[in-house]
Scaffold this motif. Structure first.
Motif: not given
Ligand code: FES
Ligand code: FES
Lengths: 158, 450
Positions: B123-128
């Motif tokens: 989840x921490x690797x999704x780039x928003x």
């Protein structure tokens, strides 16, 4: 990470289980050994719903590494009574409506057991102090204190 | 039927589920495990308001152990439809955000993985890529002309029949307030309150070979959840086998149908059982709360204690989206005058949007807040005119046959009798003229009856 094997006495029975080194005792109890009485309200030491006994002492199992349980004696709510043969604390919680949604009850009962095992005649303030780390959002605590006081009275009369 | 014939009234009856609770045998949703079960973690908005320019899930998808990522594209009908069946419209809350984010913690996409730890790490690797906009956080500011409109319809309130507030008009407040001996004002406010159940939100869904989904949910409203989930998934409701029953504390916080649709979609997409359980942090900071409320009372009161005019302006903070608040404000409006006979009433109740976590149902929401303000105001009136707390209420208490401001004739009033019984129970001797009052007599409140 390599899994490791820990061996402890769980509710009177010697138990060996393969765990990940950083798993909490709560995760191992609930998710490897499928003893679901021990609850999970926060995972950060704030609610007391995961309370179990380690060598008779109340412990927040979400904060204890399962690896440290090696060689210890663990007691969960399942180990103190069954629906057919309830522990006096379980019977008193039932009689006094001290379990509303029931989510805090396992931790409450284990914390109370740890107290009564050491001090069979606590007063109400001492009971409240022993349960200070256990949160209940439903009952308002009065029925919980009443239930434990009932057990204290029963033990005095016995 | 008398109490005796009912048999059970006055007796203590043991809880059916009590023995399960005290022996740890009761099954809560988080106690459900299936072989091959996947775990879900939500990627949430890190800011209170912004425009989404991009959601890059490629790194998360490539992370070992991640099975799929659920985004807005995967949601057949991407609207939370909570009160659409009672006509609360337009839909304003996406199940998963894709154009804009409206509150800190708003769900954007879900990672589904072999373990909970892997899902959390991925989840921490999704780039928003989100362009931050200044959030609207204060209700008075939100309804002022200076505030940016955060709602697509061009302002920051729910619209009731074309008005930006719910109106209640009864008698002639403006005229009556001129005739009052005293004008007594009061401000009352409540902060938002988190339900904080000890059991956090949790849902487990298992796809069955016959195409149905077995849904274990700790919702407080199983059929309501089934209907809304079916509308979001665009499937007939008989495809959902809903299993509920045991809720580890709800208090209104578990009626928002907030975990089931996403968990169902994850299970349909992967063909495997999926569990989504919220952390304590999600429960406290991301789940809905009771609304914050600000109420202002202006009352016209006569020397003899009769309230002849009452005006209330109330702002209820719905947070970023509707959920149950437009309905809550409706109840709120009806209860703001209190259980008193007041012939001239004016209420303006606003359901206000801000960039805070949405508010929703909680134990008597809308009503409890009004009662708090009304009873504080009654005390203020009593003290201002030098009358005691019992008398001010008994004089003004509503009586049978009177018309209430919401245009309902009172039929079954027991307020006077309840106050009298309360006095007796605490050993307080009411003066004879108050003891003689009843819900069927009009004389007590000076004969005024709307
Ligand atoms: S789950 Fe361990 S203290 Fe809350
Ligand atoms: S009975 Fe629900 S939290 Fe204690």
């Amino acid at each position: 990470m390599e899994s490791i094997t820990v061996t402890f006495k769980l509710n009177g029975k010697t138990t060996a289980v393969a765990i990940e080194p950083l798993e909490s005792l709560r995760t191992v109890l609930r998710e490897h050994l499928h003893l679901h009485a021990t609850k999970a309200g926060c995972g950060q030491g704030g609610c007391g719903s995961c309370t179990v006994l380690v060598n008779g002492e109340p412990v927040l199992s979400c904060l204890m590494l399962a690896a440290l349980a090696d060689g210890q004696e663990i007691t969960t709510l399942e180990g103190i009574g069954t629906p057919q043969h309830m522990h006096p604390l379980q019977a008193a919680f039932f009689d006094r409506f001290a379990a509303q949604c029931g989510y805090c009850s396992p931790g409450m009962i284990m914390a109370a057991k740890a107290l009564l095992d050491k001090n069979p005649h606590p007063n109400r303030a001492e009971i409240a102090e022993a349960l200070a780390g256990n949160l209940c959002r439903c009952t308002g605590y009065v029925t919980i204190l009443d239930a434990i006081e009932d057990v204290v009275t029963q033990m005095q009369e016995a | 039927m008398g109490v005796k014939q009912l048999g059970i009234v006055g007796q203590s009856v043991k809880r059916r589920d009590g023995i399960g609770h005290v022996t740890g045998q009761t099954q809560y949703v988080d106690d459900v495990f299936y072989t091959g079960m996947l775990w879900l973690k939500m990627v949430r908005s890190p800011i209170s308001r912004g425009i989404i320019h991009g959601i890059d899930t490629s790194k998360a998808e490539a992370f070992p152990g991640v099975v799929t990522v659920v985004t807005a594209k995967d949601v057949p009908n991407n609207w939370y439809t909570i009160l659409c069946l009672i006509g609360v419209e337009p839909n304003d809350e996406p199940v998963l955000a894709h154009e804009e984010v409206m509150y800190f913690g708003e769900p954007i996409c879900a990672i589904v993985a072999e373990t909970e730890a892997i899902a959390a790490e991925a989840a921490g690797l999704v780039k928003l890529d989100i362009e931050e906009l200044p959030p609207v956080l204060d209700m008075e500011f939100a309804i002022s002309p200076d505030a940016p409109a955060i709602k697509k319809w061009g302002n920051n309130t729910f619209m009731y029949d074309g008005y930006n507030h719910r109106k209640l008009r009864f008698g002639d407040f403006e005229k009556a307030i001129q005739q009052a001996d005293h004008v007594i004002e009061g401000d009352y406010s409540l902060s938002p309150i988190e339900h904080a159940p000890i059991e956090t939100h949790c849902c487990v869904v298992k796809p069955e070979p016959d195409g149905r989904l077995t849904v274990h949910s700790n919702t407080q409203a199983l059929y309501f959840t089934m209907d809304n989930t079916a509308i979001i998934l665009q499937v007939p409701s008989q495809r959902l086998h809903m299993i509920g029953g045991t809720v580890g504390g709800g208090f209104g916080g578990k009626v928002d149908v907030i975990t089931e649709p996403i968990t169902c979609i994850a299970a349909m997409k992967t063909g495997r059982p999926v569990k989504w359980r919220w952390t304590r942090e999600e429960e406290m900071r991301k789940s809905s709360t009771r609304a914050g409320v600000k109420m202002h009372y202006t009352d016209g009161v006569m020397k003899d204690g009769r309230i002849i005019a009452r005006k209330v302006r109330s702002l209820e903070d719905s947070g970023a989206y509707h959920r149950h608040s437009p309905y809550g404000v409706q109840k709120h409006m009806a209860n703001l005058p209190g259980p008193y006979t007041i012939p001239n009433v004016w209420v303006d109740a606003y359901c206000v949007y801000t960039n805070r976590q949405p508010s929703s149902a909680m134990r008597g929401f809308g009503v409890t807040e009004a009662t708090f303000a009304v009873e504080c105001q009654m005390e203020r009136i009593a003290r201002t005119i030098g009358m005691d707390s019992w008398e001010i209420r008994l004089i003004n208490a509503y009586r049978n046959g009177q018309m209430r401001p919401v245009r309902k004739v009172v039929e079954d009033a027991t307020l006077i009798e309840t106050i009298q019984a309360a006095a007796e129970l605490i050993g307080y001797e009411l003066p004879a003229h108050l003891k003689a009052m009843s819900s069927d007599d009009y004389a007590g409140n000076g004969g005024h009856h709307g």
